[in-house]
Write an enzyme that holds these catalytic residues in place. Sequence first.
Site, PDB file in Angstrom:
ATOM      1  CB  CYS A 119      -0.920   0.061   1.219  1.00 19.53           C
ATOM      2  SG  CYS A 119      -2.105  -1.326   1.324  1.00 19.53           S
ATOM      3  CG  HIS A 260      -3.390   3.166   2.316  1.00 19.13           C
ATOM      4  ND1 HIS A 260      -3.886   2.941   1.052  1.00 19.13           N
ATOM      5  CD2 HIS A 260      -3.489   2.041   3.053  1.00 19.13           C
ATOM      6  CE1 HIS A 260      -4.128   1.690   0.956  1.00 19.13           C
ATOM      7  NE2 HIS A 260      -3.953   1.219   2.180  1.00 19.13           N
ATOM      8  CG  ASN A 290      -6.631  -1.082   1.199  1.00 17.43           C
ATOM      9  OD1 ASN A 290      -5.718  -0.612   0.373  1.00 17.43           O
ATOM     10  ND2 ASN A 290      -6.134  -1.733   2.365  1.00 17.43           N
TER      11      ASN A 290
END
Length: 333
Positions: A119, A260, A290
Site C-alpha cells: 500500500c 492511504h 482499499n
Amino acid sequence: MIQAARPARARIVSTGRFSPPRVVTNHDLESMVETNDEWIRTRTGITERRLADKDTGAADMGAAAARIAMERAGITAADVDILLVSTATPDRLLPSTACDIQALLGSHNAAAYDFASACSGFLYGLSLAEAHIAAGQAKTVLLVCTEKMSSIIDWTDRATCVLFGDGAGAAVIQPAEGDGRGILSGYFKSDGTLAELLYRPGGGARYPLDIAVLDERSHFVKMAGAEVFKSAVRSMCDAAGHALERAGVTGDDVDLLVPHQANIRIIDATAKYAKIPPEKVFVNVDRYGNMSSASIPVALDEAVEQGRAGEGALVLMVAFGAGFTWAANVVRM
C-alpha cells in the site's frame, strides 16, 4: 524544531486513474458472506468498491491510467525514460507487469521494472522517481500503481473480502523547475519482522501453488486485523511527522492530506496527529475500499480534478502497507 526545506528535485506533472465499471456494494456482499452494511461502514467507512472482470488484468488497468496521465502531461509513450510499476497483484510472475504495461503503451525507449511495497507503493515510487531524476538517469518517469486485489482475496473470509477493491493510478514525474513546486520531502521505512500479520503464505517460490496450497486457501491474503490497525496508526503518524519536519512545514501549512484509503478510523487518527482538520483531508475509501498502492494516486487524481490539489497546493501523502512498510511525502503541486 522545523528545519528548512531543501529545493525540490522532481515534480508531479500530471496524474491519471482507472476504475473498473463494476460496483459492488456492502449490500451485495451480504449475499456472499456473513456480514452486513452497518458492520462494514461503522468499522471501515466503506460502502462500495470497484471490481475488475476476469478479462481485465493489472497491466490493462495500469496502462489505462498511464495513458490519461501522459495525455495530461503532453507527452507520448516514446518520451518515457523509466516506467516504474507498483503492484501486489501481477498478472503473471514473469515477465514484470512493468514490461507488460510497456508493451501495451508502446514506450519502447523506457527501462521498465516492478517494485513491491504494497500500500505504500506510490510514495516509495515517488522517491525512486526522484532518485532517478536526481542521478541524471531520466527526464521523464512514469509511475504506475495498479492492483487487482479481488484476485488475491478469499471471498469466503469476511474479515478481508469487505476491505479491498481494484483500480489503478499513475503519475508523470519530471525535473523540478525551480519555482518551489515539487517533492519537498520523503520518508519511508519498513519492518519485516511483522510480515505475517498481513501476508499471503502460499503460492510463491517457497510454497509453490499446488493442491495443498489451494485446499488450505493459503494463496489468499491473511490479516490479523487488530494488530495491523495499531501498527498502521502508529506508523502513519511516524511517517507524517518526519515528512513534515523534513519539508520544513507544519500541519497548519498543509492544504490537503491524502492518506492511504484503508480505514476511516486510521485516516482520522493520522489527521488528528498531524493537526490537520477534517475539511483538509481527502477521503474516498467509502467508494473504492482499499486499492493497496493504487489508493493514493487515485485519490490524488480525484483531488486534482476537484481543485483541492491545484497548482501551488501543499499536499501531505502518507501510507502504510504489508511488509510492513510505511511512508510519507510532502509535495508542492
